[in-house]
Design an enzyme around this catalytic site. Structure first.
Site, PDB file in Angstrom:
ATOM      1  N   ASP A   7      52.209  17.366  95.885  1.00  0.00           N
ATOM      2  CA  ASP A   7      52.748  16.031  96.356  1.00  0.00           C
ATOM      3  C   ASP A   7      52.758  16.364  98.078  1.00  0.00           C
ATOM      4  O   ASP A   7      52.170  17.241  98.532  1.00  0.00           O
ATOM      5  CB  ASP A   7      53.875  15.841  95.613  1.00  0.00           C
ATOM      6  CG  ASP A   7      55.115  16.610  96.238  1.00  0.00           C
ATOM      7  OD1 ASP A   7      54.818  17.654  97.106  1.00  0.00           O
ATOM      8  OD2 ASP A   7      56.274  16.443  95.615  1.00  0.00           O
ATOM      9  N   HIS A   8      53.476  15.444  98.774  1.00  0.00           N
ATOM     10  CA  HIS A   8      53.463  15.352 100.269  1.00  0.00           C
ATOM     11  C   HIS A   8      54.280  16.654 100.509  1.00  0.00           C
ATOM     12  O   HIS A   8      53.878  17.105 101.568  1.00  0.00           O
ATOM     13  CB  HIS A   8      54.173  14.123 100.797  1.00  0.00           C
ATOM     14  CG  HIS A   8      55.528  13.859 100.021  1.00  0.00           C
ATOM     15  ND1 HIS A   8      55.696  13.377  98.772  1.00  0.00           N
ATOM     16  CD2 HIS A   8      56.834  14.071 100.586  1.00  0.00           C
ATOM     17  CE1 HIS A   8      56.936  13.193  98.427  1.00  0.00           C
ATOM     18  NE2 HIS A   8      57.746  13.587  99.487  1.00  0.00           N
ATOM     19  N   CYS A  64      54.906  21.523  95.138  1.00  0.00           N
ATOM     20  CA  CYS A  64      55.676  20.407  95.797  1.00  0.00           C
ATOM     21  C   CYS A  64      56.822  21.166  96.471  1.00  0.00           C
ATOM     22  O   CYS A  64      56.528  22.359  96.839  1.00  0.00           O
ATOM     23  CB  CYS A  64      56.558  19.689  94.639  1.00  0.00           C
ATOM     24  SG  CYS A  64      57.592  20.501  93.655  1.00  0.00           S
ATOM     25  N   GLY A  65      57.748  20.589  97.253  1.00  0.00           N
ATOM     26  CA  GLY A  65      58.549  21.041  98.037  1.00  0.00           C
ATOM     27  C   GLY A  65      59.271  22.418  97.576  1.00  0.00           C
ATOM     28  O   GLY A  65      59.113  23.340  98.319  1.00  0.00           O
ATOM     29  N   THR A  66      59.762  22.126  96.280  1.00  0.00           N
ATOM     30  CA  THR A  66      60.440  23.480  95.740  1.00  0.00           C
ATOM     31  C   THR A  66      59.803  24.129  94.383  1.00  0.00           C
ATOM     32  O   THR A  66      60.070  25.100  94.336  1.00  0.00           O
ATOM     33  CB  THR A  66      61.794  23.250  95.474  1.00  0.00           C
ATOM     34  OG1 THR A  66      61.920  22.126  94.347  1.00  0.00           O
ATOM     35  CG2 THR A  66      62.653  22.713  96.348  1.00  0.00           C
ATOM     36  N   GLY A  69      60.199  20.233  90.466  1.00  0.00           N
ATOM     37  CA  GLY A  69      59.455  19.064  89.638  1.00  0.00           C
ATOM     38  C   GLY A  69      58.267  19.235  88.932  1.00  0.00           C
ATOM     39  O   GLY A  69      58.120  18.828  88.088  1.00  0.00           O
ATOM     40  N   MET A  70      57.385  19.739  89.930  1.00  0.00           N
ATOM     41  CA  MET A  70      56.020  20.164  89.255  1.00  0.00           C
ATOM     42  C   MET A  70      56.110  20.961  88.194  1.00  0.00           C
ATOM     43  O   MET A  70      55.400  20.567  87.165  1.00  0.00           O
ATOM     44  CB  MET A  70      54.979  20.625  90.378  1.00  0.00           C
ATOM     45  CG  MET A  70      54.534  19.930  91.458  1.00  0.00           C
ATOM     46  SD  MET A  70      53.395  18.632  91.065  1.00  0.00           S
ATOM     47  CE  MET A  70      52.686  18.328  92.716  1.00  0.00           C
ATOM     48  N   HIS A  97      53.041  38.528  81.377  1.00  0.00           N
ATOM     49  CA  HIS A  97      53.937  38.666  80.127  1.00  0.00           C
ATOM     50  C   HIS A  97      53.977  37.160  79.558  1.00  0.00           C
ATOM     51  O   HIS A  97      54.209  37.011  78.566  1.00  0.00           O
ATOM     52  CB  HIS A  97      55.267  38.660  80.565  1.00  0.00           C
ATOM     53  CG  HIS A  97      55.465  40.137  80.824  1.00  0.00           C
ATOM     54  ND1 HIS A  97      56.808  40.793  80.938  1.00  0.00           N
ATOM     55  CD2 HIS A  97      54.692  41.331  81.087  1.00  0.00           C
ATOM     56  CE1 HIS A  97      56.777  42.141  81.068  1.00  0.00           C
ATOM     57  NE2 HIS A  97      55.414  42.272  81.373  1.00  0.00           N
ATOM     58  N   HIS A 132      54.080  40.319  73.786  1.00  0.00           N
ATOM     59  CA  HIS A 132      54.317  38.884  74.690  1.00  0.00           C
ATOM     60  C   HIS A 132      53.554  37.865  73.655  1.00  0.00           C
ATOM     61  O   HIS A 132      54.000  36.949  73.705  1.00  0.00           O
ATOM     62  CB  HIS A 132      53.834  38.947  75.850  1.00  0.00           C
ATOM     63  CG  HIS A 132      54.376  40.374  76.682  1.00  0.00           C
ATOM     64  ND1 HIS A 132      55.626  40.146  76.983  1.00  0.00           N
ATOM     65  CD2 HIS A 132      53.591  41.116  77.223  1.00  0.00           C
ATOM     66  CE1 HIS A 132      55.855  41.605  77.765  1.00  0.00           C
ATOM     67  NE2 HIS A 132      54.771  42.000  77.865  1.00  0.00           N
TER      68      HIS A 132
END
Length: 150
Positions: A7-8, A64-66, A69-70, A97, A132
């Protein structure tokens, strides 16, 4: 082919990663964004997650910013294992894993050099399988259970 989108809030880091991956000889398909205009991250998460869910692509990166959200949006797609990583170790474990097929990064929280190293560790890594796989099988069962309830 590796799919990538942002995103932006992740645009600047995504562009750096696309250049880096191409320099490493990786076949990358950039699905956007290509401008700083505000967009809704779920739309771009779907551009990467849907083809992976349909087994039309094997791997992807979302920014994305953090990254939060993605990762939430991408993990709504069956068969997608989108892992939000914060350092080289979490990127490595996501591959080894969890067999993560999408790496999610935060464009506003990661140094670009670190992000490139994280991508390399994840992309070049290998799923260990073994103990795993039983855990991934349980995740698959959870997906099937949720689909049956829908």
């Amino acid at each position: 082919m590796l799919l990538i989108a942002s995103d932006h809030g992740g645009l600047e880091l995504k562009q750096i990663l696309v250049d880096y991956l191409k320099q490493q000889g990786v076949d990358v398909k950039d699905l956007g964004v290509h401008a700083e205009d505000s967009v809704d991250y779920p739309d771009y998460a779907a551009l990467v997650a849907e083809p992976i869910s349909k087994q039309e692509a094997d791997q992807g990166i979302l920014v994305c910013g953090t990254g939060i959200g993605m990762s939430i949006a991408a993990n709504k797609f069956p068969g997608v294992r989108a892992a939000l990583a914060h350092d080289e170790f979490t990127a490595q474990m996501a591959r080894e894993h969890n067999n993560a097929n999408i790496l999610v990064l935060g464009g506003r929280v990661l140094d670009p050099e670190l992000a490139c190293r994280m991508v390399s560790v994840w992309y070049d890594g290998a799923y260990e399988g073994g103990r795993h796989q039983n855990r991934l099988n349980k995740i698959i069962q959870l997906e099937r259970h949720c689909d049956a309830d829908a």
